[in-house]
Design an enzyme around this catalytic site. Sequence first.
Site, PDB file in Angstrom:
ATOM      1  N   ALA A   1       1.017  -1.254  -0.062  1.00 36.89           N
ATOM      2  CA  ALA A   1      -0.180  -0.039   0.122  1.00 36.89           C
ATOM      3  C   ALA A   1       0.639   1.596   0.436  1.00 36.89           C
ATOM      4  CB  ALA A   1      -1.148   0.099   1.113  1.00 36.89           C
TER       5      ALA A   1
ATOM      6  N   ASP B   1       0.185  -1.663  12.588  1.00 37.04           N
ATOM      7  CA  ASP B   1       0.001  -1.172  12.346  1.00 37.04           C
ATOM      8  C   ASP B   1      -0.911  -0.387  10.899  1.00 37.04           C
ATOM      9  OD1 ASP B   1       1.532  -0.769   9.151  1.00 37.04           O
ATOM     10  OD2 ASP B   1       0.510  -2.628   8.091  1.00 37.04           O
TER      11      ASP B   1
ATOM     12  N   HIS C   1       6.601  -5.631   9.826  1.00 37.97           N
ATOM     13  CA  HIS C   1       5.220  -7.201   9.396  1.00 37.97           C
ATOM     14  C   HIS C   1       6.411  -8.165   8.047  1.00 37.97           C
ATOM     15  CE1 HIS C   1       4.857  -4.457   5.759  1.00 37.97           C
ATOM     16  NE2 HIS C   1       4.683  -4.200   6.650  1.00 37.97           N
TER      17      HIS C   1
END
Length: 368
Positions: free
Chosen positions: A128, A262, A204
């Site tokens: 993203a 996140d 992540h």
Amino acid sequence: MTVRVSGRVVTPTGVIQQGCVEINGDRITAIAEYPSHRDGHWIVPGFVDIHTHGGGGHTFTTGDAEAAREAADFHLAHGTTTLLASLVSSPYELMRDATAAFAPLVDKGVLAGVHYEGPYLSAVRCGAQNPDFLRDPSLDELTELLDLGNGAVRMVTIAPERAGALDAIRLLVSRGVVAAVGHTDATYDQTRAAIDAGATVATHLFNGMRPPHHREPGPVLTLLGAPGVTCELIADGIHLHDGTLAFVAATAGPDRAVLITDAMAAAGMPDGEYELGGQAVVVADRVARLARDGAIAGSTLTMDAAVRQAVGAGVSIPDAIRMSTLTPARAIGLGDRVGKLATGCRADLVVLDDDLNIIRVMRAGAWV
């Protein structure tokens, strides 16, 4: 005046089934057994989130100081007493302005620091992140930002295959900033080189990374297998299957695996349309996705929910608490001050019921 909070106390060495935390001012002054007390509530350290972009309708990614305060307050209500404000890939000017705006909040303790998640990331694994802002690391740019922050910048995520990445990692480490590996299409050897240069966090793990293959382990297995690397896990049941979460928790152990949110601005908010890094995001049934291509765009997670997800996946309560408190605190160099219930540490704690729902939150000796 001394305040006493009693229940099942989770300490760095285990659980005191009938215990008491004593607090004077903003510090913990004692941890003791309290056999006469029968309160079944869990008393745990305040959560430490080293990767979050916002929440409660507010974002860190635009560099607005008031929005940052509101986002921090939202996560505080969910037990997060220490957090990094994570930016996303942005033009230098936005990074500069955000760093200048957030540095006073770091000085005041509202934020524990700033995390640049980009722009030095892989276009192939950008997820993203806005591809228009991705670029190779610039030592001049980084040096100017670190000088401007004057200690406020605490972590930077870099894809090690980008030109100049290893020199950037070495610069960060020399300045006391945590270098993280993420949003990367790196090979095993490229990832190993980043670790050798000083990278100590996996941003992540699995998400935004080349998938592992038995003939080319890529970044995931390299990072997971490195004893000095802390592995972030987005424990929302969306980014990672619970089986993956449990596997990493067991493989890396609670001293290397950390829970993160996140989270973006939509955390705690209704479904609808939001923004992340200049891109439209649509949130439906807790899942945030880019409007343009459906890529997962951060999460709507809070740390208390992450802990419950981890426990539901089979992680023990003490381990899930360690993964959301002391281990992330140590990963960003704050393990001597926060993230644990111990004498001399800041009095940050969360009271949880048997289902691990929040009852009360204390930060620096004051109830929220």
